[in-house]
Design a protein around this motif. Structure first.
Motif, short mmCIF file in Angstrom:
data_model
loop_
_atom_site.label_atom_id
_atom_site.label_comp_id
_atom_site.label_asym_id
_atom_site.label_seq_id
_atom_site.Cartn_x
_atom_site.Cartn_y
_atom_site.Cartn_z
N TRP A 1 -12.02 -53.08 38.29
CA TRP A 1 -12.26 -52.07 37.48
C TRP A 1 -12.87 -51.22 37.17
N GLU A 2 -12.65 -49.72 36.98
CA GLU A 2 -13.32 -48.63 36.96
C GLU A 2 -13.49 -48.51 35.68
N GLY A 3 -15.20 -47.81 35.36
CA GLY A 3 -15.09 -47.38 34.27
C GLY A 3 -15.38 -45.86 34.95
N ARG A 4 -16.91 -45.36 34.36
CA ARG A 4 -16.64 -43.52 33.96
C ARG A 4 -17.38 -43.44 35.74
N ARG A 5 -18.37 -43.85 35.85
CA ARG A 5 -19.12 -43.68 37.36
C ARG A 5 -18.89 -45.21 37.69
N HIS B 1 -23.36 -49.08 32.07
CA HIS B 1 -24.70 -47.98 31.67
C HIS B 1 -24.92 -46.64 32.52
N GLU B 2 -25.47 -46.30 32.00
CA GLU B 2 -25.60 -44.62 33.99
C GLU B 2 -26.58 -45.77 34.90
N ASP B 3 -27.29 -47.16 35.36
CA ASP B 3 -28.11 -47.49 36.49
C ASP B 3 -26.84 -48.34 36.49
N GLY B 4 -25.36 -48.52 36.48
CA GLY B 4 -24.97 -50.04 36.31
C GLY B 4 -24.32 -50.49 35.25
N VAL B 5 -22.91 -51.68 35.92
CA VAL B 5 -22.30 -52.56 34.84
C VAL B 5 -23.09 -53.93 35.03
N THR B 6 -22.88 -54.69 33.61
CA THR B 6 -23.38 -56.23 33.66
C THR B 6 -21.96 -56.17 33.32
N ALA B 7 -22.10 -57.91 33.64
CA ALA B 7 -20.56 -58.87 33.65
C ALA B 7 -20.96 -60.00 32.74
#
Length: 234
Positions: free
Chosen positions: A101-105, A132-138
């Motif tokens: 799964w790819e987000g923006r960054r 988020h700017e500093d990572g992804v939460t799941a």
């Protein structure tokens, strides 16, 4: 003679939402990854997060030659590709589906055995992904649940590989029975895994940091850790 590093600071976010700030006179520019285990429908899945480039490198490493299908999902795109996982002991190869799964960054990635693309979509639907700017939460939803706190993995040159997780009753069980050396914010332990060499454990107020040192810097690691601040922040 190399120039002395000035103090640096970075903040990374683990999959369970814990934000971890690392600061000190070290090279902190390398990206982090986070790992979590999710139980769903009687199966245990390991998911990882990191940069998009890191996720694509992982897919290539496991043998994905191309992504076969793509789905729009939770503000990003889910791409799936096939590979085969070979058991080193038996030589038996199992069909594996890699899902990214790819987000923006940032990205979240995992693999499923004997699975179809629809299975990957169904699994990711058990997660609420937020970038988020500093990572992804799941966050898990439905019947899915995390079986333990997520872990953040960060390589710091000159120190080693840091594996950072919440200090809970369960993770505290990893600590040796003896008292550690007092350091700022907690205790430092040294132990050895037979056949693998020494490692360090840093028990802080709310975090447990396992340090797998670079072989050539084992003796210097305690002093270098003393100059490295690791803390959970809001």
């Amino acid at each position: 003679m190399s120039a002395r590093l000035s103090a640096a600071e970075v903040t990374h976010r683990s999959l369970d939402g814990v934000r971890i700030r690392i600061a000190g006179p070290h090279d902190l520019r390398r990206p982090s990854t986070s790992v979590a285990r999710v139980a769903d429908g009687g199966r245990l899945h390991e998911i990882s997060s990191g940069t998009r480039a890191g996720a694509l490198a992982w897919a290539e490493d496991v043998g994905v030659e191309r992504f076969e299908q793509e789905f729009r999902l939770q503000g990003g795109r889910l791409r799936v590709g096939r590979a085969r996982s070979r058991d080193a002991a038996t030589g038996v190869a199992d069909p594996m589906l890699a899902a990214v799964w790819e987000g923006r960054r940032h990205a979240v990635f995992t693999h499923l055995y004997h699975a179809r693309p629809a299975d990957a979509v169904a699994f990711f639907d058990t997660l609420r992904l937020t970038e988020h700017e500093d990572g992804v939460t799941a966050e898990t939803r439905g019947r899915a649940r995390r079986t333990e706190p997520a872990e953040l993995v960060k390589e710091v040159p000159g120190v080693g590989l840091l594996e950072i997780t919440a200090l809970t009753r369960r993770t505290r069980g990893r600590l040796p029975s003896w008292r550690g050396a007092p350091v700022a914010g907690g205790e430092l332990f040294r132990d050895t895994v037979e056949g693998q060499g020494p490692y360090f454990l840093l028990a802080l107020r709310s975090l447990l940091v396992t340090v797998l040192p670079e072989e050539e810097h084992v003796r210097e690691v305690p002093a270098r850790l003393a100059r490295l601040a690791v803390e959970a922040v809001r």
